[in-house]
Design a protein around this motif. Structure first.
Motif, short mmCIF file in Angstrom:
data_model
loop_
_atom_site.label_atom_id
_atom_site.label_comp_id
_atom_site.label_asym_id
_atom_site.label_seq_id
_atom_site.Cartn_x
_atom_site.Cartn_y
_atom_site.Cartn_z
N VAL A 45 -19.00 -30.16 -17.93
CA VAL A 45 -19.32 -28.99 -17.66
C VAL A 45 -19.95 -28.24 -18.78
CG1 VAL A 45 -18.19 -26.79 -16.95
CG2 VAL A 45 -17.38 -28.91 -16.04
N PHE A 46 -19.57 -28.19 -20.06
CA PHE A 46 -19.83 -27.71 -20.86
C PHE A 46 -21.62 -27.86 -21.61
CE2 PHE A 46 -21.19 -27.71 -25.77
CZ PHE A 46 -20.65 -26.23 -26.12
N MET A 47 -21.72 -29.34 -21.26
CA MET A 47 -23.19 -29.75 -21.85
C MET A 47 -24.09 -29.14 -20.46
SD MET A 47 -23.04 -30.99 -24.31
CE MET A 47 -21.89 -31.95 -25.54
N LEU A 48 -23.64 -29.31 -19.14
CA LEU A 48 -24.52 -28.63 -18.13
C LEU A 48 -24.64 -27.21 -18.36
CD1 LEU A 48 -23.10 -30.47 -14.91
CD2 LEU A 48 -25.33 -31.04 -16.06
N MET A 49 -23.73 -26.39 -18.63
CA MET A 49 -24.02 -24.91 -18.92
C MET A 49 -24.82 -24.90 -20.18
SD MET A 49 -22.21 -23.43 -16.59
CE MET A 49 -22.95 -24.71 -15.43
N ARG A 50 -25.15 -25.83 -20.93
CA ARG A 50 -25.94 -25.53 -22.15
C ARG A 50 -27.49 -25.91 -21.82
NH1 ARG A 50 -22.03 -22.90 -22.97
NH2 ARG A 50 -20.98 -22.62 -24.88
N VAL A 51 -27.45 -26.52 -20.61
CA VAL A 51 -28.84 -27.10 -20.30
C VAL A 51 -29.99 -25.97 -20.41
CG1 VAL A 51 -30.43 -28.42 -18.74
CG2 VAL A 51 -28.14 -29.34 -19.38
N THR A 52 -29.53 -24.92 -19.83
CA THR A 52 -30.45 -23.94 -19.58
C THR A 52 -30.47 -22.70 -20.93
OG1 THR A 52 -28.52 -22.41 -18.71
CG2 THR A 52 -30.17 -23.71 -17.11
N GLY A 53 -29.96 -23.26 -21.97
CA GLY A 53 -30.06 -22.34 -22.99
C GLY A 53 -28.73 -21.74 -23.30
N ASP A 54 -28.68 -20.78 -24.31
CA ASP A 54 -27.54 -20.02 -24.50
C ASP A 54 -27.00 -19.25 -23.30
OD1 ASP A 54 -28.19 -17.10 -25.40
OD2 ASP A 54 -29.79 -18.31 -26.07
N PRO A 55 -25.69 -18.76 -23.10
CA PRO A 55 -25.30 -18.02 -22.13
C PRO A 55 -25.82 -16.45 -22.11
CG PRO A 55 -23.26 -19.37 -22.68
CD PRO A 55 -24.60 -19.87 -23.81
N ILE A 56 -25.78 -16.11 -23.57
CA ILE A 56 -26.47 -14.87 -23.70
C ILE A 56 -27.70 -14.17 -23.31
CG2 ILE A 56 -26.81 -12.71 -25.50
CD1 ILE A 56 -23.81 -13.57 -25.15
N THR A 57 -28.53 -15.55 -23.36
CA THR A 57 -29.95 -15.24 -22.85
C THR A 57 -30.09 -15.29 -21.27
OG1 THR A 57 -30.68 -15.97 -25.07
CG2 THR A 57 -32.12 -15.98 -23.25
N ALA A 58 -29.16 -16.38 -20.95
CA ALA A 58 -29.24 -16.38 -19.36
C ALA A 58 -28.78 -15.33 -18.82
CB ALA A 58 -28.43 -17.59 -19.21
N ALA A 59 -27.66 -14.38 -19.19
CA ALA A 59 -27.07 -13.59 -18.52
C ALA A 59 -27.74 -12.09 -18.70
CB ALA A 59 -25.64 -13.43 -18.88
N LEU A 60 -27.97 -12.08 -20.17
CA LEU A 60 -28.54 -10.62 -20.44
C LEU A 60 -30.11 -10.62 -20.72
CD1 LEU A 60 -25.43 -9.61 -22.93
CD2 LEU A 60 -25.96 -9.16 -20.33
N GLY A 61 -30.88 -11.72 -20.92
CA GLY A 61 -32.31 -11.60 -21.20
C GLY A 61 -32.90 -10.79 -20.08
N GLY A 62 -33.90 -9.87 -20.89
CA GLY A 62 -34.77 -9.01 -20.09
C GLY A 62 -34.03 -7.64 -19.86
N ARG A 63 -32.54 -7.58 -20.31
CA ARG A 63 -31.85 -6.01 -20.32
C ARG A 63 -31.84 -5.67 -21.66
NH1 ARG A 63 -26.79 -6.86 -16.60
NH2 ARG A 63 -27.20 -9.44 -16.68
N LEU A 64 -31.97 -6.63 -22.50
CA LEU A 64 -31.78 -6.17 -23.96
C LEU A 64 -33.15 -6.32 -24.73
CD1 LEU A 64 -28.28 -7.61 -24.76
CD2 LEU A 64 -28.83 -5.32 -24.23
N THR A 65 -33.40 -5.69 -25.69
CA THR A 65 -34.36 -6.04 -26.81
C THR A 65 -34.23 -7.30 -27.40
OG1 THR A 65 -33.49 -4.89 -28.57
CG2 THR A 65 -34.72 -3.50 -27.09
#
Length: 359
Positions: A45-65
């Motif tokens: 689960v940990f490795m699969l969740m990191r395939v797309t990159g870090d969670p911060i960028t996945a969740a908040l990318g485009g909403r923060l500078t």
């Protein structure tokens, strides 16, 4: 002169069966297997969740500078080597810290304890319905084996198993909620029931238990009415498996020698099915319950979304839409732990009932 007496052979005592030691050895092995199972699942689960990159960028990318995003990534430690993050996450899990959700800033453990009871309650309803439908109709199919009722029930079992849970849920809602208006469309209770459950001190989160504690018949009826359709939609999936399994094992038991002996004494076929073949046919059911729990928890994700049943499955879809992989990771790990522990409990019960399982 007396004949020489024959030499006495030493007495040979029958060896005692080490039933207790066999059971203990089996339980210890099964218990030890839980640890690597959970470890492997957590790692995947940990490795699969990191395939797309870090969670911060996945969740908040485009909403923060870019600077704000980098600051959040550094504060959460997601810019460190992946192996360092992995061992830190494993250490946090052992202390009960599953992290903090990114979309609503809640401890993941709080999400698990808040919504986990609803999912377990739904799985319980589905399992009860699967037993009520699958076992009697499986025995009925065995009684009418190779006849029209048997053929009909086998087709029904295949339909139960093959029908997607969400589709079964929508059909049930259309019939019983929209057309007949007998049952509520969604939710775990009316607004009044939800308020009573929220104000109840020492609540378990399982509405059936909490409604019994309140002692109000109207609230209990409301809870059961809201649970019937989602429990039925999810329970039919497992009922199809139980029906075919009971049918097969009852037919196999009816060909045993002791059943033939009872049949030769004039015992009626229905009594043979109900008395002589019933209990032996239940043992395989117990052994597959662990696998069905995993199936029920997987189906609960779609069922909860269809009926807006606010459990872990419903929350999982919300966090997936928000790309909150920290929350998703915690929920999936908890479900994996539940499946592993449930399989252990089922193995213990099966070993106590059927000694052959231990060896």
């Amino acid at each position: 002169m007396d004949a020489p007496s024959a030499a006495k052979k030493p007495e040979t005592r029958p060896k005692r069966t080490r039933d207790g030691s066999g059971l203990r050895r089996y339980l210890i092995i099964r218990l030890l297997l839980i640890v690597p199972t959970i470890f492997i699942l957590t790692t995947l689960v940990f490795m699969l969740m990191r395939v797309t990159g870090d969670p911060i960028t996945a969740a908040l990318g485009g909403r923060l500078t870019a600077d704000q995003l980098q600051e959040r990534i550094h504060a959460a430690g997601f810019d460190r080597p992946i192996i360092v993050q992995y061992f830190e996450y494993i250490g946090q899990i052992f202390t009960g810290n599953f992290g903090t959700t990114l979309s609503d800033n809640r401890p993941v453990l709080e999400v698990l304890t808040t919504y986990g009871a609803a999912t377990l309650e739904l799985a319980f309803y589905a399992l009860v319905i699967a037993f009520i439908i699958g076992i009697p109709f499986g025995m009925l199919a065995a009684y009418f084996r190779d006849k029209a009722p048997d053929a009909f029930l086998r087709v029904v079992a295949i339909l139960f198993y093959a029908t997607p849970v969400f589709f079964a849920g929508m059909v049930l809602k259309l019939i019983f909620s929209v057309w007949l208006k007998w049952l509520p469309v969604s939710g775990r209770g009316t607004t009044t029931t939800e308020l009573e459950m929220q104000l109840l001190k020492g609540k378990t989160g399982i509405y059936l238990i909490d409604a019994l504690r309140i002692g109000d018949g109207a609230i209990l009826a409301d809870v059961l009415a809201h649970a019937l359709l989602p429990g039925l939609a999810l329970g039919l999936l497992t009922a199809g498996i139980f029906l075919r399994l009971v049918r097969t094992n009852v037919i196999g038991t009816l060909s045993m020698d002791y059943v033939d002996a009872a049949r030769s004494r004039g015992v009626k076929e229905f009594r043979l099915v109900r008395v002589h073949a019933y209990r032996p046919a239940l043992i395989p059911i117990i052994t597959v319950i662990g696998m069905q729990i995993a199936l029920l928890l997987g189906g609960a994700v779609l069922t909860e979304s269809t009926f807006e049943w606010k459990g872990l499955g419903y929350q999982l879809t919300q966090y997936l839409q928000a790309r909150d992989f920290v929350a998703v990771q915690g929920i999936v790990v908890l479900l994996a732990v539940i499946v592993a522990v449930t399989n252990f409990i089922v193995d213990v019960v099966a070993a106590l009932i059927d000694p052959r399982v231990r060896y």
